[in-house]
Motif scaffolding. Structure first.
Motif, mmCIF file in Angstrom:
data_model
loop_
_atom_site.group_PDB
_atom_site.id
_atom_site.type_symbol
_atom_site.label_atom_id
_atom_site.label_comp_id
_atom_site.label_asym_id
_atom_site.label_seq_id
_atom_site.Cartn_x
_atom_site.Cartn_y
_atom_site.Cartn_z
ATOM 1 N N ARG A 157 23.772 6.158 37.484
ATOM 2 C CA ARG A 157 23.565 6.964 38.447
ATOM 3 C C ARG A 157 22.313 6.899 39.468
ATOM 4 N NH1 ARG A 157 24.726 11.998 35.848
ATOM 5 N NH2 ARG A 157 27.306 11.979 36.476
ATOM 6 N N LYS A 158 20.814 6.485 38.604
ATOM 7 C CA LYS A 158 19.643 6.499 39.157
ATOM 8 C C LYS A 158 19.336 5.078 39.011
ATOM 9 C CE LYS A 158 17.303 10.075 36.259
ATOM 10 N NZ LYS A 158 17.195 10.488 34.881
ATOM 11 N N GLU A 159 20.171 3.789 38.223
ATOM 12 C CA GLU A 159 20.356 2.471 38.818
ATOM 13 C C GLU A 159 20.461 2.181 40.179
ATOM 14 O OE1 GLU A 159 19.994 0.298 34.383
ATOM 15 O OE2 GLU A 159 22.053 0.899 34.823
ATOM 16 N N ILE A 160 21.787 2.255 40.151
ATOM 17 C CA ILE A 160 23.248 2.762 41.567
ATOM 18 C C ILE A 160 21.934 2.553 42.759
ATOM 19 C CG2 ILE A 160 24.862 3.417 42.887
ATOM 20 C CD1 ILE A 160 26.309 3.435 40.487
ATOM 21 N N GLN A 161 20.533 3.222 42.807
ATOM 22 C CA GLN A 161 19.932 3.585 44.312
ATOM 23 C C GLN A 161 19.162 2.795 44.365
ATOM 24 O OE1 GLN A 161 17.633 7.227 42.267
ATOM 25 N NE2 GLN A 161 19.719 8.546 42.973
ATOM 26 N N THR A 162 18.751 1.349 42.979
ATOM 27 C CA THR A 162 17.707 0.310 43.225
ATOM 28 C C THR A 162 18.889 -0.720 43.891
ATOM 29 O OG1 THR A 162 18.573 -0.354 41.553
ATOM 30 C CG2 THR A 162 16.577 1.173 41.549
ATOM 31 N N LYS A 163 19.735 -0.525 44.391
ATOM 32 C CA LYS A 163 21.249 -1.789 44.568
ATOM 33 C C LYS A 163 20.001 -2.557 45.915
ATOM 34 C CE LYS A 163 24.757 0.152 47.327
ATOM 35 N NZ LYS A 163 23.977 1.189 48.631
ATOM 36 N N ASP A 164 19.208 -1.522 47.278
ATOM 37 C CA ASP A 164 19.582 -3.055 48.082
ATOM 38 C C ASP A 164 17.699 -3.303 47.491
ATOM 39 O OD1 ASP A 164 20.698 -1.504 49.214
ATOM 40 O OD2 ASP A 164 19.300 0.581 49.811
ATOM 41 N N GLU A 165 17.177 -3.408 46.095
ATOM 42 C CA GLU A 165 16.464 -4.728 46.332
ATOM 43 C C GLU A 165 17.220 -5.269 46.311
ATOM 44 O OE1 GLU A 165 13.007 -3.230 45.443
ATOM 45 O OE2 GLU A 165 13.858 -1.432 46.522
ATOM 46 N N TYR A 166 17.979 -5.810 45.614
ATOM 47 C CA TYR A 166 18.736 -6.982 45.669
ATOM 48 C C TYR A 166 19.587 -7.109 46.448
ATOM 49 C CZ TYR A 166 18.609 -5.191 41.035
ATOM 50 O OH TYR A 166 18.982 -4.310 39.336
ATOM 51 N N LYS A 167 19.798 -9.385 46.526
ATOM 52 C CA LYS A 167 20.263 -10.065 47.877
ATOM 53 C C LYS A 167 21.673 -9.833 47.910
ATOM 54 C CE LYS A 167 16.421 -13.613 46.902
ATOM 55 N NZ LYS A 167 16.136 -14.696 46.636
ATOM 56 N N TYR A 168 22.104 -9.252 47.059
ATOM 57 C CA TYR A 168 23.547 -9.216 47.088
ATOM 58 C C TYR A 168 24.356 -8.262 46.551
ATOM 59 C CZ TYR A 168 23.569 -14.356 49.053
ATOM 60 O OH TYR A 168 23.381 -15.332 49.503
ATOM 61 N N VAL A 169 25.001 -7.533 47.248
ATOM 62 C CA VAL A 169 25.541 -6.096 46.419
ATOM 63 C C VAL A 169 27.423 -6.136 46.263
ATOM 64 C CG1 VAL A 169 26.442 -3.757 45.994
ATOM 65 C CG2 VAL A 169 24.060 -4.351 46.571
ATOM 66 N N VAL A 170 27.273 -6.571 45.309
ATOM 67 C CA VAL A 170 29.195 -7.006 44.923
ATOM 68 C C VAL A 170 30.404 -5.445 44.012
ATOM 69 C CG1 VAL A 170 31.091 -8.796 44.375
ATOM 70 C CG2 VAL A 170 28.706 -9.293 45.337
ATOM 71 N N GLU A 171 30.941 -4.781 44.504
ATOM 72 C CA GLU A 171 32.075 -3.944 44.339
ATOM 73 C C GLU A 171 32.365 -4.677 43.528
ATOM 74 O OE1 GLU A 171 33.165 -0.589 46.325
ATOM 75 O OE2 GLU A 171 35.228 -1.293 44.914
ATOM 76 N N ASN A 172 32.660 -3.988 42.277
ATOM 77 C CA ASN A 172 33.714 -4.663 41.015
ATOM 78 C C ASN A 172 34.887 -3.889 40.986
ATOM 79 O OD1 ASN A 172 34.925 -6.189 38.762
ATOM 80 N ND2 ASN A 172 33.701 -4.855 37.273
ATOM 81 N N ASP A 173 36.026 -4.091 41.933
ATOM 82 C CA ASP A 173 36.406 -3.469 41.973
ATOM 83 C C ASP A 173 37.944 -4.030 40.945
ATOM 84 O OD1 ASP A 173 38.793 -1.539 42.055
ATOM 85 O OD2 ASP A 173 39.227 -2.057 44.374
ATOM 86 N N ASP A 174 38.175 -5.211 41.335
ATOM 87 C CA ASP A 174 39.166 -6.500 40.698
ATOM 88 C C ASP A 174 38.256 -7.180 40.321
ATOM 89 O OD1 ASP A 174 42.337 -7.117 40.303
ATOM 90 O OD2 ASP A 174 40.783 -9.197 41.149
ATOM 91 N N VAL A 175 38.110 -8.072 38.916
ATOM 92 C CA VAL A 175 37.649 -8.731 38.373
ATOM 93 C C VAL A 175 37.717 -10.016 38.391
ATOM 94 C CG1 VAL A 175 38.738 -9.746 36.056
ATOM 95 C CG2 VAL A 175 36.024 -9.552 36.255
ATOM 96 N N HIS A 176 38.929 -10.095 39.304
ATOM 97 C CA HIS A 176 38.640 -11.724 40.310
ATOM 98 C C HIS A 176 38.483 -11.631 40.767
ATOM 99 C CE1 HIS A 176 41.365 -13.049 36.081
ATOM 100 N NE2 HIS A 176 41.410 -11.584 36.579
#
Ligand code: 5GP
Length: 187
Positions: free
Chosen positions: A153-172
């Motif tokens: 939960r805490k880690e997800i709060q830092t996601k905006d520090e990254y150049k890209y955020v990708v959802e892993n719903d389907d691995v392919h």
């Protein structure tokens, strides 16, 4: 030879970084190489020394920090994890695109040292799904599962520090999105 690109693949424990990474590595055109981390965690049954991690004791790890031998390191749920520096430098010099699959504290350290690094954060479709995935692994005790979820939960709060955020719903789909990002990213 053109130096390779440093790629940080981060995201909470259980989000599927390892599975997405395996899919990415099947695509030889991406010219990827994996940086094998050092950890004081005990190996899981399916893990192999020198393939999944270099499994070491605490003294070896702390000595490595003291020698300045780690590009980054972190303590995560009771264990140390870190990236041996020499190997990463060698692979980048060989022109490889080097993937670090690491947690957030380490990723933030690398961002400071290497601002050109391509940084990608994988998010789960939901926290419920993340919990299901961590429990599905069946390798950790209830306390550790709770601690990993709390951390997530805490880690997800830092996601905006990254150049890209990708959802892993389907691995392919996640793999395809990341492959496109790697191809299009110029340093
Ligand atoms: P696990 O125990 O599940 O293999 O890893 C726990 C967390 O540590 C995961 O989020 C994993 O990506 C991360 N991790 C693995 N290697 C490293 C490393 O070298 N440095 C850092 N900072 N995190 C790592």
């Amino acid at each position: 030879m053109k130096r390779g690109m440093l790629i940080i693949l981060s995201g909470p424990s259980g989000v599927g970084k390892g599975t997405v990474r395996e899919e990415l590595f099947k695509d030889e055109s991406l010219n990827l190489s994996y940086s094998i981390s050092m950890t004081t965690r005990k190996p899981r049954p399916a893990e192999t020394e020198g393939v999944d991690y270099f499994f070491v004791d605490e003294k070896t790890f702390v000595d490595k920090i003291a020698q300045g031998g780690l590009l980054e390191w972190a303590r995560f749920v009771g264990n140390y994890y870190g990236t041996p520096k020499d190997n990463v430098d060698r692979l980048l010099d060989e022109g490889k695109n080097v993937v670090l699959e690491i947690e957030v504290q380490g990723a933030l350290q690398v961002m400071k040292k290497c601002p050109d690094a391509l940084t990608i954060f994988l998010v789960p479709p939901s926290l419920e799904e993340l919990e299901r995935r961590i429990r599905g692994r069946r390798t950790e005790s209830e306390d550790i599962v709770k601690e990993r979820l709390d951390k997530a939960r805490k880690e997800i709060q830092t996601k905006d520090e990254y150049k890209y955020v990708v959802e892993n719903d389907d691995v392919h789909l996640a793999k395809d999105k990341i492959a496109k990002i790697i191809r299009e990213h110029k340093i």
